[in-house]
Design a protein around this motif. Structure first.
Motif, PDB file in Angstrom:
ATOM      1  N   PHE A  50       0.833  -1.210   0.000  1.00 51.16           N
ATOM      2  CA  PHE A  50       0.000   0.000   0.000  1.00 51.16           C
ATOM      3  C   PHE A  50       0.866   1.258   0.000  1.00 51.16           C
ATOM      4  CE2 PHE A  50      -3.639  -2.580   1.706  1.00 51.16           C
ATOM      5  CZ  PHE A  50      -4.532  -2.256   0.697  1.00 51.16           C
ATOM      6  N   LEU A  51       1.924   1.227   0.755  1.00 49.49           N
ATOM      7  CA  LEU A  51       2.842   2.362   0.809  1.00 49.49           C
ATOM      8  C   LEU A  51       3.455   2.621  -0.560  1.00 49.49           C
ATOM      9  CD1 LEU A  51       4.148   4.389   2.758  1.00 49.49           C
ATOM     10  CD2 LEU A  51       5.937   2.701   3.160  1.00 49.49           C
ATOM     11  N   TRP A  52       3.887   1.554  -1.237  1.00 50.07           N
ATOM     12  CA  TRP A  52       4.462   1.691  -2.582  1.00 50.07           C
ATOM     13  C   TRP A  52       3.459   2.319  -3.534  1.00 50.07           C
ATOM     14  CZ3 TRP A  52       3.275   0.139  -7.473  1.00 50.07           C
ATOM     15  CH2 TRP A  52       4.277   0.246  -8.427  1.00 50.07           C
ATOM     16  N   ARG A  53       2.216   1.847  -3.470  1.00 52.24           N
ATOM     17  CA  ARG A  53       1.191   2.394  -4.361  1.00 52.24           C
ATOM     18  C   ARG A  53       0.883   3.857  -4.043  1.00 52.24           C
ATOM     19  NH1 ARG A  53      -2.814  -1.693  -7.249  1.00 52.24           N
ATOM     20  NH2 ARG A  53      -1.160  -2.988  -8.088  1.00 52.24           N
ATOM     21  N   ALA A  54       0.869   4.207  -2.790  1.00 47.55           N
ATOM     22  CA  ALA A  54       0.614   5.594  -2.406  1.00 47.55           C
ATOM     23  C   ALA A  54       1.731   6.510  -2.908  1.00 47.55           C
ATOM     24  CB  ALA A  54       0.483   5.698  -0.891  1.00 47.55           C
ATOM     25  N   VAL A  55       2.963   6.079  -2.762  1.00 47.49           N
ATOM     26  CA  VAL A  55       4.093   6.883  -3.251  1.00 47.49           C
ATOM     27  C   VAL A  55       4.045   6.975  -4.766  1.00 47.49           C
ATOM     28  CG1 VAL A  55       6.609   6.944  -3.451  1.00 47.49           C
ATOM     29  CG2 VAL A  55       5.545   6.436  -1.256  1.00 47.49           C
ATOM     30  N   LEU A  57       1.434   6.803  -6.774  1.00 45.28           N
ATOM     31  CA  LEU A  57       0.373   7.736  -7.162  1.00 45.28           C
ATOM     32  C   LEU A  57       0.781   9.186  -6.919  1.00 45.28           C
ATOM     33  CD1 LEU A  57      -3.041   6.203  -6.054  1.00 45.28           C
ATOM     34  CD2 LEU A  57      -2.259   6.671  -8.371  1.00 45.28           C
ATOM     35  N   SER A  58       1.446   9.436  -5.811  1.00 38.66           N
ATOM     36  CA  SER A  58       1.830  10.810  -5.491  1.00 38.66           C
ATOM     37  C   SER A  58       2.858  11.360  -6.479  1.00 38.66           C
ATOM     38  CB  SER A  58       2.376  10.893  -4.070  1.00 38.66           C
ATOM     39  OG  SER A  58       3.653  10.303  -3.978  1.00 38.66           O
ATOM     40  N   LYS A  59       3.644  10.493  -7.093  1.00 36.80           N
ATOM     41  CA  LYS A  59       4.684  10.935  -8.027  1.00 36.80           C
ATOM     42  C   LYS A  59       4.171  11.099  -9.463  1.00 36.80           C
ATOM     43  CE  LYS A  59       8.174  10.627  -5.114  1.00 36.80           C
ATOM     44  NZ  LYS A  59       8.923  11.777  -4.685  1.00 36.80           N
ATOM     45  N   VAL A  67      -5.972   9.512 -11.458  1.00 37.19           N
ATOM     46  CA  VAL A  67      -7.301   8.909 -11.410  1.00 37.19           C
ATOM     47  C   VAL A  67      -7.348   7.662 -12.282  1.00 37.19           C
ATOM     48  CG1 VAL A  67      -9.724   9.260 -12.032  1.00 37.19           C
ATOM     49  CG2 VAL A  67      -8.482  11.045 -10.809  1.00 37.19           C
ATOM     50  N   ARG A  68      -6.763   7.724 -13.470  1.00 37.36           N
ATOM     51  CA  ARG A  68      -6.759   6.548 -14.355  1.00 37.36           C
ATOM     52  C   ARG A  68      -6.055   5.361 -13.724  1.00 37.36           C
ATOM     53  NH1 ARG A  68      -5.863   8.064 -20.669  1.00 37.36           N
ATOM     54  NH2 ARG A  68      -7.671   9.435 -20.876  1.00 37.36           N
ATOM     55  N   VAL A  69      -4.891   5.600 -13.134  1.00 36.63           N
ATOM     56  CA  VAL A  69      -4.136   4.511 -12.505  1.00 36.63           C
ATOM     57  C   VAL A  69      -4.899   3.985 -11.298  1.00 36.63           C
ATOM     58  CG1 VAL A  69      -2.020   3.974 -11.232  1.00 36.63           C
ATOM     59  CG2 VAL A  69      -1.895   5.266 -13.364  1.00 36.63           C
TER      60      VAL A  69
END
Length: 92
Positions: A50-55, A57-59, A67-69
């Motif tokens: 989850f942390l990897w996905r949050a980072v 998305l933020s980048k 939004v697409r991803v």
């Protein structure tokens, strides 16, 4: 830092040493599994994923891409990716 050192070199002033401080690293290792090291703290498993996905998305640049991803990832939770098998029909 580089610009300051170039300025100092041109003016004959002492240079400053460069020191790189990493915020950490993230790595996805499998289905809903990742590992992370952030500021010396280590995480693994679902939380790191989850942390990897949050980072990630933020980048991403721009709201539309984010939004697409995010929608793609949400759909993937409910509908797994299709598996395609390619057959060679011209076998002799």
């Amino acid at each position: 830092m580089l610009a300051r050192n170039i300025y100092a070199r041109l003016r004959g002033l002492p240079l400053r040493n460069f020191r790189f401080d990493s915020l950490g690293s993230l790595c996805v290792v499998g289905y809903h599994t990742a590992c992370a090291e952030i500021k010396g703290m280590r995480f693994s498993g679902l939380f790191a994923w989850f942390l990897w996905r949050a980072v990630y998305l933020s980048k991403l640049p721009g709201l539309e891409r984010k939004v697409r991803v995010l929608v793609d990832w949400l759909l993937e939770l409910f509908f797994p990716r299709d598996t395609v098998q390619t057959l060679d029909l011209d076998q002799h």
